[in-house]
Design a protein around this motif. Structure first.
Motif, short mmCIF file in Angstrom:
data_model
loop_
_atom_site.label_atom_id
_atom_site.label_comp_id
_atom_site.label_asym_id
_atom_site.label_seq_id
_atom_site.Cartn_x
_atom_site.Cartn_y
_atom_site.Cartn_z
N PRO A 188 0.81 -1.23 0.00
CA PRO A 188 0.00 0.00 0.00
C PRO A 188 0.84 1.28 0.00
CG PRO A 188 -0.91 -1.56 1.55
CD PRO A 188 0.41 -2.11 1.09
N PHE A 189 2.02 1.23 0.59
CA PHE A 189 2.94 2.36 0.54
C PHE A 189 3.30 2.65 -0.91
CE2 PHE A 189 7.47 3.46 0.23
CZ PHE A 189 7.44 4.72 0.82
N LEU A 190 3.64 1.60 -1.67
CA LEU A 190 3.96 1.77 -3.09
C LEU A 190 2.74 2.26 -3.87
CD1 LEU A 190 5.98 -1.54 -3.69
CD2 LEU A 190 6.91 0.76 -3.31
N GLU A 191 1.58 1.70 -3.53
CA GLU A 191 0.35 2.09 -4.23
C GLU A 191 -0.03 3.54 -3.95
OE1 GLU A 191 -1.92 -2.18 -4.54
OE2 GLU A 191 -1.96 -1.13 -2.63
N TYR A 211 -10.52 -7.15 8.18
CA TYR A 211 -11.28 -8.21 7.54
C TYR A 211 -11.39 -9.50 8.36
CZ TYR A 211 -6.82 -10.16 6.04
OH TYR A 211 -5.57 -10.70 6.02
N PRO A 212 -10.43 -9.82 9.27
CA PRO A 212 -10.63 -11.03 10.08
C PRO A 212 -11.92 -10.98 10.91
CG PRO A 212 -8.36 -10.35 10.21
CD PRO A 212 -9.10 -9.24 9.51
N LEU A 213 -12.36 -9.79 11.26
CA LEU A 213 -13.61 -9.65 12.00
C LEU A 213 -14.77 -10.22 11.17
CD1 LEU A 213 -15.37 -8.50 14.32
CD2 LEU A 213 -15.35 -6.33 13.09
N PHE A 214 -14.81 -9.84 9.90
CA PHE A 214 -15.88 -10.32 9.03
C PHE A 214 -15.73 -11.81 8.75
CE2 PHE A 214 -15.33 -5.79 8.19
CZ PHE A 214 -16.61 -5.35 8.54
N GLN A 225 -10.40 -4.30 -4.54
CA GLN A 225 -9.19 -3.56 -4.88
C GLN A 225 -9.51 -2.17 -5.42
OE1 GLN A 225 -6.14 -5.00 -4.19
NE2 GLN A 225 -5.27 -3.00 -4.58
N LEU A 226 -10.53 -2.05 -6.25
CA LEU A 226 -10.93 -0.74 -6.76
C LEU A 226 -11.46 0.15 -5.65
CD1 LEU A 226 -12.55 -1.65 -10.19
CD2 LEU A 226 -10.48 -0.29 -9.81
N VAL A 227 -12.27 -0.41 -4.77
CA VAL A 227 -12.78 0.37 -3.63
C VAL A 227 -11.62 0.79 -2.74
CG1 VAL A 227 -14.25 0.26 -1.58
CG2 VAL A 227 -15.05 -0.74 -3.72
N PHE A 228 -10.67 -0.12 -2.51
CA PHE A 228 -9.49 0.19 -1.71
C PHE A 228 -8.68 1.32 -2.33
CE2 PHE A 228 -4.87 -0.79 -1.24
CZ PHE A 228 -4.74 -0.42 0.10
N VAL A 282 -8.07 0.07 8.90
CA VAL A 282 -9.49 -0.23 8.73
C VAL A 282 -9.67 -1.37 7.73
CG1 VAL A 282 -11.71 0.68 7.95
CG2 VAL A 282 -10.22 2.08 9.39
N THR A 283 -8.95 -1.32 6.61
CA THR A 283 -9.09 -2.40 5.62
C THR A 283 -8.51 -3.72 6.15
OG1 THR A 283 -7.02 -1.80 4.51
CG2 THR A 283 -9.06 -0.84 3.64
N SER A 284 -7.68 -3.63 7.16
CA SER A 284 -7.08 -4.83 7.73
C SER A 284 -7.94 -5.47 8.81
CB SER A 284 -5.70 -4.49 8.30
OG SER A 284 -4.84 -4.07 7.27
#
Length: 138
Positions: A18-21, A103-106, A81-84, A99-101
């Motif tokens: 994500p840093f690169l992105e 996902y284990p909750l879901f 990925q597009l939403v991200f 926040v995106t991380s």
């Protein structure tokens, strides 16, 4: 112990990407950036195919496995990925990634509701930790 280090390496890579992105998104619209990013995926798949022997397990796959894996690929690899990218383009990396991380909750909730997975004290503690972190970032 090997599995732990592999998981840790995965976490590092997923944290570095994500840093690169974020840098790559600085002057690009998210959808165009995503399409360019996919070229890296195609290149990686090409290398994987070139250096991996035949895939005999493909012939053993049932239609159910194929359906769910293709659906997972479309949801995670395209939609999410597009939403991200849209979130990452407009928000702070230090707020978006935690926040995106979560996902284990879901995954925990879906596993419990639909797969009948066991609820344990450690799982609940982990989910409360994740929820607490999200609330702190809000």
């Amino acid at each position: 112990m090997e599995a732990f280090f592999l998981a840790l390496l995965t976490a590092f890579i997923w944290g570095f990407v994500p840093f690169l992105e974020k840098i790559g998104l600085s002057s690009v619209e998210p959808t165009a950036a995503y399409l360019v990013r996919c070229s890296g995926i195609f290149l990686g798949i090409g290398i994987l195919i070139a250096f991996t022997p035949q895939f005999p397990s493909f012939a053993k796959m049932g239609i159910k496995s194929v359906f769910f894996l293709v659906l997972a690929g479309m949801l995670a690899g395209v939609v999410a990925q597009l939403v991200f990218y849209k979130a990452l383009k407009t928000g702070e990396i230090s707020r978006i990634i935690p926040v995106t991380s979560c996902y284990p909750l879901f995954s925990f909730l879906l596993g419990w509701i639909f797969l009948g997975e066991e609820i344990t004290v450690s799982k609940i503690a982990g989910m409360l930790f994740i929820l607490g972190g999200i609330l702190l970032l809000k």
